[in-house]
Enzyme design. Structure first.
Site, PDB file in Angstrom:
ATOM      1  N   PRO A 276       0.831  -1.212   0.000  1.00  7.62           N
ATOM      2  CA  PRO A 276       0.000   0.000   0.000  1.00  7.62           C
ATOM      3  C   PRO A 276       0.861   1.256   0.000  1.00  7.62           C
ATOM      4  O   PRO A 276       1.890   1.318   0.668  1.00  7.62           O
ATOM      5  CB  PRO A 276      -0.769  -0.120   1.321  1.00  7.62           C
ATOM      6  CG  PRO A 276       0.173  -0.859   2.227  1.00  7.62           C
ATOM      7  CD  PRO A 276       0.901  -1.837   1.337  1.00  7.62           C
ATOM      8  N   GLY A 277       0.451   2.248  -0.749  1.00  5.09           N
ATOM      9  CA  GLY A 277       1.156   3.524  -0.752  1.00  5.09           C
ATOM     10  C   GLY A 277       0.193   4.647  -0.412  1.00  5.09           C
ATOM     11  O   GLY A 277       0.087   5.097   0.742  1.00  5.09           O
ATOM     12  N   ARG A 278      -0.540   5.063  -1.426  1.00  3.39           N
ATOM     13  CA  ARG A 278      -1.430   6.215  -1.300  1.00  3.39           C
ATOM     14  C   ARG A 278      -2.411   6.101  -0.118  1.00  3.39           C
ATOM     15  O   ARG A 278      -2.675   7.091   0.567  1.00  3.39           O
ATOM     16  CB  ARG A 278      -2.235   6.329  -2.599  1.00  3.39           C
ATOM     17  CG  ARG A 278      -3.064   7.583  -2.743  1.00  3.39           C
ATOM     18  CD  ARG A 278      -4.027   7.441  -3.926  1.00  3.39           C
ATOM     19  NE  ARG A 278      -3.394   6.981  -5.142  1.00  3.39           N
ATOM     20  CZ  ARG A 278      -2.932   7.770  -6.112  1.00  3.39           C
ATOM     21  NH1 ARG A 278      -3.082   9.061  -6.019  1.00  3.39           N
ATOM     22  NH2 ARG A 278      -2.349   7.252  -7.182  1.00  3.39           N
ATOM     23  N   ARG A 314       0.438  16.254  -9.722  1.00  5.00           N
ATOM     24  CA  ARG A 314      -0.712  15.402 -10.045  1.00  5.00           C
ATOM     25  C   ARG A 314      -1.781  16.080 -10.888  1.00  5.00           C
ATOM     26  O   ARG A 314      -2.286  15.467 -11.835  1.00  5.00           O
ATOM     27  CB  ARG A 314      -1.316  14.806  -8.766  1.00  5.00           C
ATOM     28  CG  ARG A 314      -0.327  13.930  -7.976  1.00  5.00           C
ATOM     29  CD  ARG A 314      -0.983  13.166  -6.842  1.00  5.00           C
ATOM     30  NE  ARG A 314      -1.968  12.235  -7.333  1.00  5.00           N
ATOM     31  CZ  ARG A 314      -3.269  12.435  -7.325  1.00  5.00           C
ATOM     32  NH1 ARG A 314      -3.778  13.522  -6.795  1.00  5.00           N
ATOM     33  NH2 ARG A 314      -4.075  11.542  -7.829  1.00  5.00           N
ATOM     34  N   CYS A 343       5.285  28.763 -16.405  1.00  6.16           N
ATOM     35  CA  CYS A 343       4.913  29.139 -17.773  1.00  6.16           C
ATOM     36  C   CYS A 343       4.466  27.935 -18.576  1.00  6.16           C
ATOM     37  O   CYS A 343       5.132  27.518 -19.535  1.00  6.16           O
ATOM     38  CB  CYS A 343       6.086  29.857 -18.425  1.00  6.16           C
ATOM     39  SG  CYS A 343       6.527  31.318 -17.480  1.00  6.16           S
TER      40      CYS A 343
END
Ligand SMILES: *Cc1c(COP(=O)(O)O)cnc(C)c1O
Length: 420
Positions: A276-278, A314, A343
Site C-alpha cells: 500500500p502507498g497512497r 498530479r 509558464c
C-alpha cells in the site's frame, strides 16, 4: 479521517497552526501529520488482520521521506522499493533488508547487485530476462535471491490510464499465459529461490471488482504451479487502494478491500503480501501555499498561488483534483481558477471552482497531497525544491530542507571550451 482541521478559525496540522509553519519555513511547504500516518497504517494493518499470514510493504514511491518511513517502520511495515535510492532510504529508516520487496520494470545490473548484497527480502521479477540476470548476479556473490514473478493479469483497473498497470498492453509483469512456463524455467536456476507470484493492477482504485478478478486469476495460476510441483508460498497482491480526494467522496475502505482478499484467498494457504502507498500517505499530507495575487479572468478570477506543478504534479499529470481550503477562512466563498506561476497552461490546480474566498497574501492548502506530492517535485522554472515538515501533536520539525536554486546552479558548470 485526517488531522488537518479548523481550530479557532485557523487550519491546524494536529495542534500546530499552519500559518505558524508558513511563517517560519516559508511557502510552498508540505506538512505531514504523524498521527494521520499512524492511524492509516493501523487501519490498513488491522483490516488485514483477518488473514492468517501477511506481509506489509509500504510503497516508498508514494512518499519516500525518511521521517515518514520511520513512522511506518515503527508500525511494523517493510517497504516496496523501485530503485536503489528507495532501497537505501528504507534501510536508512531502519527497515530490515529482509522486509524489503524490490519491484520495478527496469532494475539495472548495478541495482540488482546492490540489492542482493544488501540481503533484500524479495525481488518481484518483471521478466524472464531479469530473472536470468539476477540468477547470475546472485550466484556470483554466492547468494540466493528470493523471488516472486510479477504477472500481468490483463484486467482493467478502471482508474486513470496513466496509473493503470494490469492491462496486457501495459509494460508491467509477464503475460499471464506465459507465466507458468517462465516460473518453471526460473525455478530451475541456481541463484534464485522462486517462492511466489506478484500482481499490481494500478493506483487510485475505487472499484474492487477488477482487483477481485485479478486476484482470482492469480489463484488459478498459483494452483496450476503447485500442481506441477512448484513452491508458491507467497502471493503479493500489490497496492493501489484509492483515497477520497473530494470531501464526502465514498470509496471502498480497507475493511472492504480486506473482505474481498479474504474471500478470494480463503483456501490459498500462502503468506499474502501487500504494497500500500497512497492509502497510507495520501490524506496524511497537505501542501501549504500563499496567494501571490488575484488576477482578473474572463469567467472567474485567477488565484495565482506560489505552489506550482513542479511542487505538486498530479493535477498537470493526471488531471487530478485536490481540495483547496483557506488557512483562515472568512466564511465567504468565490468562484475561481487556481493556478501556479509556471509558464505552462497545465500549471493549473482548479478551474471554475467555488473555494474559500482568498486575496493576495492569504494562505491556503491543497489537501490529500501526502502521496505522489513532494516525491514528484522538481525544480522546473528554476524554482526551489519544496521543503517538508512533520507535525506530532504540538511539535513539528522540518524533515526535508528547501533546496535553493543556487544549490542547483552550483552543481552546474560552463566547460572551458565554451569560453574559448
Ligand atoms: C505504485 C505501486 C504501488 C503502490 O500503489 P498505491 O496506489 O500508492 O497504493 C504498489 N506496488 C507497485 C508495484 C507499485 O508500482
Amino acid at each position: 479521517m485526517d488531522h488537518f482541521q479548523l481550530k479557532n478559525g485557523v487550519l491546524h496540522a494536529e495542534d500546530v497552526p499552519l500559518d505558524q509553519i508558513a511563517a517560519e519555513v516559508g511557502t510552498p511547504v508540505y506538512v505531514y501529520s504523524r498521527a494521520t500516518l499512524t492511524r492509516h497504517a493501523r487501519v490498513f494493518r488491522d483490516a488485514l488482520a483477518i488473514l492468517p499470514r501477511t506481509h506489509l510493504a509500504f510503497a516508498v514511491k508514494s512518499n519516500p521521506n525518511v521521517a515518514v518511513l520511520s513512522v511506518l517502520k515503527a508500525e511494523g511495515y517493510g517497504a516496496d522499493v523501485v530503485s536503489e535510492g528507495e532501497m537505501n532510504r528504507a534501510l536508512a529508516a531502519g527497515m530490515p533488508a529482509a522486509d524489503i520487496v524490490f519491484s520495478g520494470v527496469g532494475k539495472t545490473r548495478r541495482e540488482l547487485h546492490a540489492a542482493v548484497a544488501a540481503g533484500i527480502g524479495q525481488f518481484n521479477l518483471e521478466s524472464e530476462e531479469e530473472g536470468v540476470e539476477l540468477a547470475q548476479i546472485a550466484a556470483s556473490l554466492g547468494k540466493v535471491a528470493v523471488c516472486a514473478l510479477r504477472v500481468n493479469p490483463n484486467v482493467d483497473a478502471r482508474t486513470h490510464a496513466k496509473i493503470s498497470t494490469g492491462k496486457a498492453e501495459n509494460k508491467f509483469g509477464v503475460a499471464y499465459d506465459r507465466a507458468a512456463g517462465i516460473y518453471a524455467r526460473l525455478s530451475a536456476l541456481d541463484g534464485l529461490d522462486m517462492r511466489g507470484l506478484a500482481v499490481h493492477i494500478g493506483s487510485q482504485i475505487t472499484d474492487l471488482e477488477p482487483s477481485r478478478q485479478a486476484f482470482t486469476k492469480m489463484g488459478v495460476l498459483m494452483r496450476e504451479l503447485r500442481t506441477q510441483g512448484f513452491v508458491v508460498s507467497h502471493m503479493d497482491l500489490g497496492g493501489g487502494l484509492g483515497v477520497p480526494y473530494k470531501i464526502g467522496e465514498e470509496l471502498p475502505t480497507p475493511a472492504d478491500y480486506a473482505a474481498v482478499v479474504a474471500d478470494v484467498t480463503r483456501d490459498w494457504d500462502a503468506t499474502i503480501m501487500f504494497e500500500p502507498g497512497r492509502v497510507i500517505t495520501g490524506n496524511a499530507g497537505v501542501l501549504v501555499t500563499e496567494v501571490v495575487r488575484v488576477k482578473q479572468g474572463v469567467n472567474a478570477p485567477f488565484v495565482v498561488v506560489d505552489a506550482a506543478m513542479n511542487d505538486l504534479a498530479r493535477p498537470a499529470m493526471y488531471d487530478a483534483w485536490h481540495d483547496f481550503a483557506a488557512v483562515r477562512p472568512t466564511g465567504e466563498t468565490m468562484l475561481a481558477n487556481i493556478v501556479g506561476p509556471i509558464c505552462e497552461s497545465s500549471d493549473t490546480f482548479a478551474m471554475g471552482r467555488t473555494i474559500d474566498a482568498v486575496k493576495a497574501g492569504d494562505l491556503g492548502i491543497f489537501r490529500t497531497a501526502g502521496a505522489y506530492g513532494a516525491t514528484m517535485a522538481n525544480t522546473y522554472n528554476s524554482r526551489p525544491l519544496v521543503p517538508e515538515v512533520m507535525v506530532d501533536g504540538d511539535r513539528w520539525a522540518i524533515v526535508a530542507d528547501r533546496i535553493e536554486p543556487s544549490a542547483v546552479l552550483a552543481a552546474e558548470r560552463i566547460p572551458e571550451w565554451l569560453a574559448e
